[in-house]
Motif scaffolding. Structure first.
Motif, short mmCIF file in Angstrom:
data_model
loop_
_atom_site.label_atom_id
_atom_site.label_comp_id
_atom_site.label_asym_id
_atom_site.label_seq_id
_atom_site.Cartn_x
_atom_site.Cartn_y
_atom_site.Cartn_z
N PHE A 138 58.48 38.33 15.14
CA PHE A 138 59.28 39.26 15.56
C PHE A 138 58.86 40.78 15.14
O PHE A 138 58.30 41.10 14.67
N ILE A 197 62.77 35.22 23.69
CA ILE A 197 62.44 33.75 22.36
C ILE A 197 63.35 33.00 22.86
O ILE A 197 63.70 33.82 22.72
N LEU A 212 63.74 31.07 15.75
CA LEU A 212 65.30 31.08 16.45
C LEU A 212 65.63 29.40 16.52
O LEU A 212 67.44 29.80 16.42
N CYS A 239 67.15 38.02 21.19
CA CYS A 239 65.99 37.20 21.04
C CYS A 239 65.95 37.31 22.66
O CYS A 239 64.47 36.91 22.80
N ALA A 286 57.99 31.93 16.75
CA ALA A 286 58.97 32.51 16.98
C ALA A 286 59.95 31.64 17.45
O ALA A 286 60.70 31.95 17.37
N THR A 291 71.53 38.18 16.94
CA THR A 291 69.58 37.70 16.67
C THR A 291 69.62 36.91 18.18
O THR A 291 68.80 37.31 18.53
N VAL A 340 61.88 42.30 21.21
CA VAL A 340 61.75 41.62 19.97
C VAL A 340 60.22 40.87 19.53
O VAL A 340 60.08 40.47 18.52
N ARG A 341 59.36 40.81 20.25
CA ARG A 341 58.55 39.41 20.81
C ARG A 341 57.33 40.79 20.84
O ARG A 341 56.94 41.15 21.74
N VAL A 387 63.53 42.16 13.59
CA VAL A 387 64.42 40.82 13.25
C VAL A 387 63.30 40.68 12.57
O VAL A 387 62.52 40.57 12.81
#
Length: 975
Positions: free
Chosen positions: A56, A329, A340, A324, A336, A320, A46-47, A91
């Motif tokens: 994301f 993350i 988060l 992440c 990001a 989520t 997701v990064r 995300v």
């Protein structure tokens, strides 16, 4: 297939006969892989890798952008893909696509979701894509056909785009009734990647939850919860140019996306995503953990106390967080990581204040999330499971005390407000800046009380703060006299025997059991207040002043390190925050700049709270500065002397003597020296010693500056006692400096260092800017991706295309890459390397374009010469890709037929007509090329200009035939 492929479904969590989510996902992947020859790819993290524009990954196509843009490296594995299928973790929180504030309010918004998708890269197109989608939905998933509606692009006259009748006809051939094949305009059924680049019409498949044989066509794309979009098929067949016009792509692509959560809702015969087996186990675990009422699926006014909203928020947000953190993350201070942190704090708030759950509930849900999602989709080791729980728990503990204090502040402020007024921006800014409350959380807590924030005033405060930070270390000091004691006030303090501030508590921190930094609390007494260049015993509410304390744990700006920020509270008044905006040291007194929320008095007892995240970031970058100084001397030589530095939470700046520009190899060597010390996780030793003893240290830098006695020594990897030993050369092998700043206790916490800028300020002095930790990692990822893009352009240019437009596109791509490389945070050594390559590529492209233009001009000129046989006037139309080529054709004709005067027109796809002309020298001065071009282009409602010999211009295609007549008549009148 020998054995007919079929939908394998065994009931599990979804209830009797309902396919569980894991099987729905598996069936999608297997259908495209086994029946239609697609290559199955894993989800990307997701990064986003190397894309600083994205916080994301928010769509399935993100990892395939290089293919769509034509920048993929020809030899890369990505370039070999033709048919691909996957389930992508996405995300959507922060940035352009942000669903965060809607999560919980309804039953279908999520910050994390899975996107099922199939792609074709120059392989199949509309016929096959639509056919496969219809087959999967109606034959495999067995969704009733009478519940499905499809939309297609209805055209746009302003862009000159006709309706996508090809797509419409495909659906009709598949048996979809015409009443269910619906045209929609650009905003609904035309997809664009960005302001420029690949784009095209799309077709969407919608599902009617009600059914029953009704015709729900009127509800499609109307925001009805009964008729929802489930699958979008994008047909990339155009490229939007910088000028805004659309050009056909040489290769067509298909990009489809279907949300797993929404598909499962349909297949499990539910109306809410939260009622599917993707969420029900998490909701059950929340109920078990908090002991309150069960989740009932209520929304809006029916959801009394917002309990159901809290269930949805916590269930969504913990998914989520798991995804992440798994992909690296972590909650943090920027980008990001900051988003988060907002998500985590929003979840903590709903757990604590709405569900009244005990601390630790959020982390306790992680095993359930893993059991629901990860065994079937993404696989997570048990080791990472514990890490996710630890990170969530640590962040929850850090926020809970602030949450309670913030709630009391909001309640107290609301009680004191006049009716029908907005919540004061100053208080909201204090909650945001000092307690780490996300703005959307403040809005939500105020909304629950029926009041709203003064957003305009809040935005003004944010703008002022941004300006102050952008202004650097000196910003705001000249106009603000509340933190710099004047000479008379300083004398008054000393004459009154007011003791200097004890600021030794700023060094009171240690490493905790799990490696986290723990900062000791500090209580103090207000000795004096300072405002308008005078000492005062009392300052009224709303006034800004300097607060002098007997002791402090705040770091005052000195030694190149930015000051701490934070807040203080009066003992016994936990619900009143006094934000500390800046801190300065004057004559031994530490002055804290504070805005008095209520009246402050000398003698007040206060408790101080430093912004620990900002302090830790400054500590990291200050230690990195020492290490960078050592590395520069090690690589460039002992004559390299520091000329200045500045350390903030975001980055570090370092100025030093140099005999010339630092080379690419030297920058790489400097970074390597730093990284070696980071990997060794050297201890950072600090001690105060007499100045005379400190002078003995061999190779010690900056001893001549005005340091206090005793002085603080900071030594990396070698105890201070060792470097003080007479004749010891230990200090020559590491970084040893006199420094009053705050530092890490071990170098490993730095993680990484990347020099992202290096330039000469003046001859003999260079400045470098560097970042550490996650920022350094991101800079390296961006650098690697840009290097791949440059390599891809280089390889494609070596293929020596004979097409001028293709070479011009490559030239344009090189120009765009040059700008990106110049302005993006990336390792400076890599920037220099890529800039050298790009400069050479630009020269190569320009040379190739000129060569191709001359070659094309020669061919066209030869053809025209044969046609017109050295006539005194040659007027004609000729295809040419640019005005430059057209002018070259004219020049070539005149060179080969010196007695001829030539005017050529070239109609373009855009409707424009290019004009170029040259007059024989024998016809001067009676016959002027400039006048000739103006007469012709005016006939086409255009413009022209030039000299008596050569001229050029352009006009509209509608007047081209008249322009040709005008050209001949004008020439005849002059000859």
């Amino acid at each position: 297939l020998v054995v007919p492929w079929r939908w394998r479904c065994t009931p599990r969590r979804g209830g009797s006969g309902c396919p569980p989510a894991g099987q729905v996902r598996a069936a999608f992947l297997r259908f495209f892989q086994e029946r239609h020859g697609h290559r199955r790819l894993p989800s990307a993290p997701v990064r986003p890798r190397g894309d600083p524009r994205l916080l994301f990954v928010n769509a399935g196509m993100n990892q395939f952008k290089p293919i769509f843009l034509g920048t993929v490296h020809p030899r890369s594995e990505l370039a070999q893909h033709r048919r691909v299928v996957n389930s992508q973790k996405c995300v959507r929180a922060g940035g352009k696509h942000n669903d965060l504030e809607d999560v919980g309010r309804d039953t279908y918004h999520h910050t994390f979701f899975e996107m099922l998708g199939n792609w074709s890269f120059g392989d199949y197109f509309k016929e096959e894509a639509c056919s496969m989608a219809w087959e999967l939905l109606t034959e495999v998933y067995e969704i009733p056909k009478d519940r499905l509606y499809v939309t297609y692009f209805g055209g746009d006259s302003s862009l000159g785009l006709s309706a996508d009748e090809e797509c419409r006809d495909v659906w009709l051939r598949l048996g979809v009734p015409a009443s269910r094949v619906l045209p929609f305009p650009l905003k609904d059924n035309f997809w664009e990647m960005g302001d420029t680049g690949p784009c095209g019409p799309c077709t969407e498949i919608h599902y009617d939850h009600v059914g029953g044989g009704r015709n729900a066509a009127a509800l499609v794309n109307q925001g009805s919860p009964d008729v929802v979009e489930i699958w979008n098929l994008v047909f990339m067949q155009y490229s939007r140019e910088v000028e805004g016009n659309l050009l056909p792509l040489p290769q067509h692509h298909v990009d489809t996306g279907m949300g797993l959560e929404r598909l499962v809702t349909i297949l499990q015969n539910k109306r809410s995503n939260y009622d599917t087996d993707l969420f029900t186990p998490i909701l059950d675990a929340i109920h078990k953990g908090c002991g309150g009422p069960r989740y009932q699926g209520l929304v809006g006014d029916a959801d009394v106390g917002r309990v159901n909203m809290a269930y949805r928020v916590v269930a969504d947000h913990v998914r989520t967080l798991c995804m992440c953190i798994t992909d690296g993350i972590y909650p943090g201070l920027s980008g990001a990581e900051l988003v988060l942190r907002r998500i985590l704090r929003r979840a903590v708030r709903f757990c604590s204040e709405v569900l009244h759950a005990p601390p630790g509930l959020l982390a306790s849900l992680v095993p359930t999330v893993v059991e629901v999602l990860l065994p079937e989709a993404f696989w997570l080791t048990f080791l990472i499971l514990g890490q996710i729980m630890d990170i969530i728990n640590e962040n929850e503990v850090a926020f809970l005390s602030s949450l309670e204090r913030g709630r009391r502040i909001i309640e107290r402020t609301v009680q004191q407000m006049e009716p029908s007024t907005n919540f004061p921006a100053e208080v909201a800014w204090s909650l945001y800046g000092n307690l780490g409350f996300p703005l959307d959380l403040i809005d939500l807590m105020l909304e629950e009380k029926g009041i709203s924030l003064d957003s305009a005033a809040f935005n003004e405060l944010a703008l002022e703060d941004a300006k102050r930070k952008a202004g650097g270390p000196q910003a705001g000091q000249l106009e603000n006299g509340n933190t710099c004691l004047d000479v008379h006030s300083l004398a008054q303090l000393q004459n009154s025997n007011v003791p200097a501030t004890d600021d030794s508590p700023k060094y009171a921190y240690k490493l905790g059991q799990h490696g986290q930094y723990e900062f000791s609390p500090c209580q103090a007494t207000v000795l004096m207040l300072y405002r308008d260049q005078s000492l005062q015993k009392e300052v009224g509410a709303g006034q800004r002043c300097g607060v002098i304390l007997d002791r402090t744990n705040f770091y005052a700006e000195q030694g190149g390190q930015a000051c701490d920020q934070g807040y203080m509270i009066r003992l016994g008044q936990q619900d009143i925050l006094f934000p500390v905006e800046s801190v300065r040291l004057c004559g031994g007194y530490v002055i804290h700049e504070v805005t008095a929320v209520e009246t402050l008095h000398a003698g007040d007892q206060v408790q101080l709270f430093v912004d620990e995240a900002q302090r830790l970031a400054c500590m990291t970058n200050h230690t990195a500065t020492h290490l960078l100084n050592f590395a520069l001397r090690h690589v460039l030589g002992d004559n390299t002397e520091q000329r200045g530095s500045h350390v903030t939470a975001e980055r570090l700046r370092f100025d030093f003597d140099t005999k010339g520009p630092v080379t690419v190899e030297q920058l790489q060597q400097v970074e390597q020296v730093v990284q070696d010390v980071i990997k060794r996780n050297e201890a950072v030793h600090m001690a105060e010693v007499p100045l005379t003893l400190a002078r003995r240290v061999q190779g010690l830098r900056a001893v001549d500056e005005g340091y206090p006695d005793p002085v603080r020594i900071v030594s990396l990897g070698v105890p201070v006692e060792t470097v003080l030993t007479r004749d010891s050369e230990a200090a020559m092998q590491t970084s040893v400096e006199l420094c009053c700043g705050t530092h890490l206790l071990q170098t490993g916490a730095m993680e990484d260092l990347a020099i992202i800028s290096e330039r000469q300020l003046v001859k003999g002095i260079s400045r470098v800017i560097a970042v550490t930790g996650g920022q350094a990692k991101q800079a390296r990822e961006v650098g690697q991706c840009l290097a791949m893009e440059v390599d891809s352009v280089s390889l494609r240019m070596k293929q020596r295309t004979t097409s001028i437009p293709e070479m011009q596109n490559l030239s344009k791509e090189v120009g765009q890459l040059t700008k990106v490389v110049a302005n993006t945070a990336m390792p400076q050594w890599q920037r220099k390397e890529l800039q050298t390559i790009l400069k050479a590529l630009q020269r190569t492209a320009n040379t190739a374009i000129k060569k191709l233009e001359v070659q094309q001009a020669e061919e066209k000129a030869q053809s025209l010469l044969a046609k017109h046989c050295n006539q005194p006037v040659i007027i004609d139309t000729v295809p040419a890709d640019s005005l430059s080529i057209l002018m070259k054709v004219v020049n070539q004709l005149c060179d080969k037929s010196p007695g001829s005067s030539v005017l050529l027109l070239s109609p373009q796809v855009s409707g424009e007509v290019l004009c170029a002309c040259q007059v024989s020298k024998n016809c001067l001065p009676v016959f002027s090329a400039a006048d000739w071009a103006v007469a012709v282009c005016t006939q086409m409602e255009g413009k022209a200009g030039g000299s008596p010999v050569v001229a050029k211009g352009s006009g509209n295609a509608k007047g081209m035939q008249g322009a040709l007549t005008t050209a001949l008549q004008f020439a005849q009148s002059k000859l």
